[in-house]
Design a protein around this motif. Structure first.
Motif, short mmCIF file in Angstrom:
data_model
loop_
_atom_site.label_atom_id
_atom_site.label_comp_id
_atom_site.label_asym_id
_atom_site.label_seq_id
_atom_site.Cartn_x
_atom_site.Cartn_y
_atom_site.Cartn_z
N THR A 1 -6.13 2.95 1.98
CA THR A 1 -7.34 3.42 1.29
C THR A 1 -6.95 4.55 0.34
O THR A 1 -5.84 5.08 0.39
CB THR A 1 -8.38 3.96 2.29
N MET A 2 -7.90 4.95 -0.50
CA MET A 2 -7.65 6.05 -1.44
C MET A 2 -7.42 7.36 -0.71
O MET A 2 -6.79 8.28 -1.24
CB MET A 2 -8.82 6.20 -2.41
N LEU B 1 -4.34 -1.91 -2.38
CA LEU B 1 -3.98 -0.78 -1.53
C LEU B 1 -3.64 -1.23 -0.11
O LEU B 1 -2.68 -0.74 0.49
CB LEU B 1 -5.13 0.23 -1.50
N GLU B 2 -4.40 -2.16 0.44
CA GLU B 2 -4.07 -2.67 1.77
C GLU B 2 -2.71 -3.37 1.76
O GLU B 2 -1.93 -3.24 2.71
CB GLU B 2 -5.15 -3.64 2.24
N ALA B 3 -2.42 -4.09 0.68
CA ALA B 3 -1.17 -4.84 0.60
C ALA B 3 0.05 -3.94 0.64
O ALA B 3 1.14 -4.36 1.04
CB ALA B 3 -1.15 -5.70 -0.66
N LYS B 4 -0.10 -2.69 0.23
CA LYS B 4 1.01 -1.75 0.26
C LYS B 4 1.44 -1.42 1.69
O LYS B 4 2.51 -0.83 1.90
CB LYS B 4 0.64 -0.47 -0.49
N PHE B 5 0.62 -1.80 2.66
CA PHE B 5 0.93 -1.55 4.07
C PHE B 5 0.89 -2.86 4.86
O PHE B 5 0.38 -2.92 5.97
CB PHE B 5 -0.04 -0.50 4.63
N SER B 6 1.45 -3.90 4.26
CA SER B 6 1.47 -5.22 4.87
C SER B 6 2.84 -5.86 4.72
O SER B 6 3.27 -6.16 3.59
CB SER B 6 0.40 -6.12 4.21
N MET B 7 3.52 -6.09 5.81
CA MET B 7 4.78 -6.83 5.77
C MET B 7 4.52 -8.26 5.35
O MET B 7 5.32 -8.86 4.60
CB MET B 7 5.46 -6.80 7.14
#
Length: 473
Positions: free
Chosen positions: A203-204, A332-338
């Motif tokens: 998230t922001m 933004l969520e994708a930045k924390f998704s393997m």
């Protein structure tokens, strides 16, 4: 002596004369990388919102403020220290492309440089003092992390900002030449503001936490300079940081040798021992080993997404903790998704700035690959860190690649030329293609210039920037 007193004594005795040419070079590289990703991130929704916020605080909605001497990087007008640090911290972290420290499990430069540069511009500090302040902050941050970050991070704290605000306050105290007593007070004031949760990843608010960290660090040092006091045992007391934010770890062991760090016969600076790790991909560092492995397998075997039946990533214990989005729907969520990292790497053959728009994430081909990707952690030790990428595909034996050393890490650092390419890519993404070489050169001459002189060479962002962010929010 309390932990705060020991740290304050270290900060007070260290001087720029104790740094080697390689130390100045490292800090200059960190400055280049941090400013570059900040310029690239300027048009993200979070950065735009915070820019509007600081501009309105100066009474001018278009941001052409004249109420301070400090620049928001690439922006017009002058701002107070805290406002510039807040904006630069948010814009510099929103892409998750800023540098990291493995012992910290976080991002050192975004916690240190927005505050340090803002204060250095206001007070007209030279580059040598900026470098020594960075070294002080880096040392404190990593030593505290070595003592407590595993449990601290596993509980859900955002170590970049919780440990970073303490280290940033010490670094700013060093920059300002504060006494030991005032530095102790700055540490206590930083503890009073320490915050940030991993629950905000994707998230922001995650990038806001970095900006808040930077603004809070500067605030703590300036208030201490004005003799606002705080508890001497704010770090290691019965109601101190280690007890409340950690498991009551003994900080004394981690601080052993701090008194002689950087001196002949003493411990080498953490900047030299663990180093700064420059990101190659604009997403959470926990996915980078697997990305390296997937891109290598794709190149070596001509692998294509349509032939992939299943992707499985195995990792050491706690390696996947920050990757909290298994089925991302936004950039933004994708930045924390393997799962997204693997899907983008195999489908596109790269993971870059353009990979993290909402449109890129919502592609049907990507979502199908995400659904066929799984992850698991080993139950062994936390260290050393490793990833294994396993690919099952049509009409061929399975493919496997184990990755331990990261490209861009302290063991495989980017060359100056590779850093220059990242710098140019970031500026091109910001609409500043072909600019910025003067800043790059100036930042690598910290020993000879003031911070104001360095930032006088930084080009301005385009007058009308907006197209780069289309589809991201």
């Amino acid at each position: 002596m309390t932990a705060s007193q020991r740290i304050a004594r270290f900060s007070r005795r260290l001087s720029p004369a104790m740094l080697a040419a390689a130390d100045f070079h490292q800090v200059g590289r960190a400055l280049i990388d941090t400013v570059g990703v900040t310029l690239a991130g300027h048009d993200e929704p979070a950065a735009r919102a915070v820019w509007s916020y600081v501009a309105r605080r100066r009474g001018n909605a278009d941001g052409a403020a004249t109420g301070g001497q400090v620049r928001a990087w690439g922006r017009a007008g002058g701002f107070p220290v805290e406002d510039a640090a807040l904006y630069n911290g948010v814009a510099g972290h929103v892409l998750d492309y800023d540098d990291v420290s493995s012992p910290l499990r976080g991002h050192p430069s975004i916690a240190l440089l927005p505050a340090l540069v803002s204060l250095a511009q206001e007070r007209n500090v030279d580059g040598t003092r900026l470098a020594s302040a960075y070294v002080v902050g880096f040392e404190v941050m990593v030593r505290l992390a070595r003592a407590m970050v595993r449990e601290h991070y596993a509980k859900g704290w955002h170590a970049t900002t919780t440990l970073g605000v303490i280290a940033g306050a010490v670094a700013c105290s060093h920059l300002l030449g504060l006494s030991e007593r005032r530095t102790v007070n700055a540490i206590g004031l930083a503890v009073a503001q320490a915050a940030g949760t991993r629950g905000n990843f994707g998230t922001m608010a995650k990038s806001f936490q970095a900006g808040h960290c930077s603004a809070s660090a500067a605030r703590a040092a300036v208030l201490a300079e004005l003799d606002i006091d705080a508890a001497e045992d704010a770090l290691d007391g019965g109601q101190g940081f280690a007890r409340l934010y950690g498991g009551g770890e003994d900080l004394a062991q981690a601080l052993n040798g701090l008194e002689t760090a950087g001196m002949p016969g003493g411990d080498a600076f953490e900047l030299r021992r663990s180093g700064i790790e420059v990101k190659k991909y604009p997403m959470c560092y926990a996915a980078h080993r697997a990305i390296d492995g997937m891109l290598d397998l794709r190149a070596e075997h001509g692998l294509r997404a349509e032939s992939v039946e299943r992707i499985h990533v195995r990792a050491n214990r706690r390696a996947l903790v920050p990757l909290i989005h298994d089925r991302p729907r936004t950039g933004l969520e994708a930045k924390f998704s393997m799962q997204y990292a693997m899907a983008a790497a195999v489908l596109d053959g790269h993971v870059g700035l353009s990979s993290f728009t909402d449109d890129a994430v919502s592609r049907s081909e990507i979502q199908a690959l995400i659904a066929r990707t799984t992850c698991e952690e080993d139950q062994g030790p936390d260290l050393p860190r490793w990833n294994v990428v396993e690919i099952t595909h049509k009409s061929a034996p399975p493919l496997t690649r184990r990755v331990s050393d990261l490209r861009g890490s302290s063991s495989l650092p980017l060359t100056d030329e590779e850093l220059r390419r990242k710098w140019r890519d970031c500026l091109a993404y910001a609409g500043m293609e072909g600019q910025g070489d003067d800043f790059f050169r100036a930042a690598l001459r910290l020993e000879t210039v003031s911070v104001r002189e360095i930032f006088q060479t930084l080009p301005a962002l385009p007058a009308r920037a907006g197209c780069a962010a289309q589809g991201r929010g």
